[in-house]
Design an enzyme around this catalytic site. Sequence first.
Site, PDB file in Angstrom:
ATOM      1  N   ASP A 163      60.407 -34.976  -6.206  1.00 36.77           N
ATOM      2  CA  ASP A 163      59.859 -36.184  -6.643  1.00 36.77           C
ATOM      3  C   ASP A 163      58.287 -35.877  -6.774  1.00 36.77           C
ATOM      4  OD1 ASP A 163      59.430 -38.995  -7.275  1.00 36.77           O
ATOM      5  OD2 ASP A 163      58.960 -39.211  -5.318  1.00 36.77           O
ATOM      6  N   ASP A 181      55.453 -38.894  -7.556  1.00 35.67           N
ATOM      7  CA  ASP A 181      54.564 -39.865  -6.907  1.00 35.67           C
ATOM      8  C   ASP A 181      55.164 -40.092  -5.565  1.00 35.67           C
ATOM      9  OD1 ASP A 181      52.614 -40.889  -8.742  1.00 35.67           O
ATOM     10  OD2 ASP A 181      54.609 -40.823 -10.249  1.00 35.67           O
ATOM     11  N   ASP A 233      60.840 -39.859  -1.521  1.00 35.09           N
ATOM     12  CA  ASP A 233      60.265 -41.002  -0.558  1.00 35.09           C
ATOM     13  C   ASP A 233      60.636 -42.254  -0.814  1.00 35.09           C
ATOM     14  OD1 ASP A 233      58.724 -41.198  -3.179  1.00 35.09           O
ATOM     15  OD2 ASP A 233      57.380 -42.393  -1.995  1.00 35.09           O
TER      16      ASP A 233
END
Length: 254
Positions: A24, A26, A190
């Site tokens: 990922d 961001d 996250d």
Amino acid sequence: MGSIPSNSETPALKTNPRFIFFTDFDGTVTTADSNDFMTDTLGFGAERRIALNKDVLHGRMHFRDSFVEMLDSITTPFPECLDILLKKITLDPGFKEFYDWAQANNVPIVILSGGMEPVIRALLDTLLGPGWDIQIVSNNVAAREGKDITEKGGWKITFHDDSIHGHDKSIEIRKYSSLPNRPTMFYAGDGVSDLSAAKETDLLFAKADKDLVTWCENENVPFVTFRDWTSILQTCKEIYAGSLSVKDAARGRI
């Protein structure tokens, strides 16, 4: 591992790697999520965003729909959004070292993002410097009908696919996982945009104290937590050297 030919669908195989690292962007490669930051400061605010994330996390809403609602609340012209993000978003303190190690050891990095490609490219140009070598698979941005992205309320997100996620990250990973004698695959994430990828690789790194950890524990998905990329680098070095297995590395909360 024998040589697996690469093609336009599997560019990360071009150098015949033993390992591929999907991640990922961001809030994972960066310390803060650029889309959350824009929503909190330029859009409808953190309270509504957090409520939407909880709805996605508990299966009451699809990520695609929550993300559209978030970004539609931002009317600031897109170039202004970029300028603000370039001043506010920083790189995870361990990522540059991980990137350098990956480059030196033939470990391709593939960014799978629910965010927008122009934002990711602009941030990497600033944070890593020109000439970075990372494949990006993400959503994009476009002008609204009759408007320009430089106008107030002039831009919108365009999704990578028609899935409930907007970008189903498992699609890209399965191009590789379905191959015989494939490389070992990692993923780092996250939050709620990572649910489609969480079960797809050999080892999942989930950022400590974030939504992905909660989801993994609820769904009994093996993972290991990280706080920054220094621990990811150490774990990958041990796996690369053969002193740690991916199974033993999935230690949950640490």
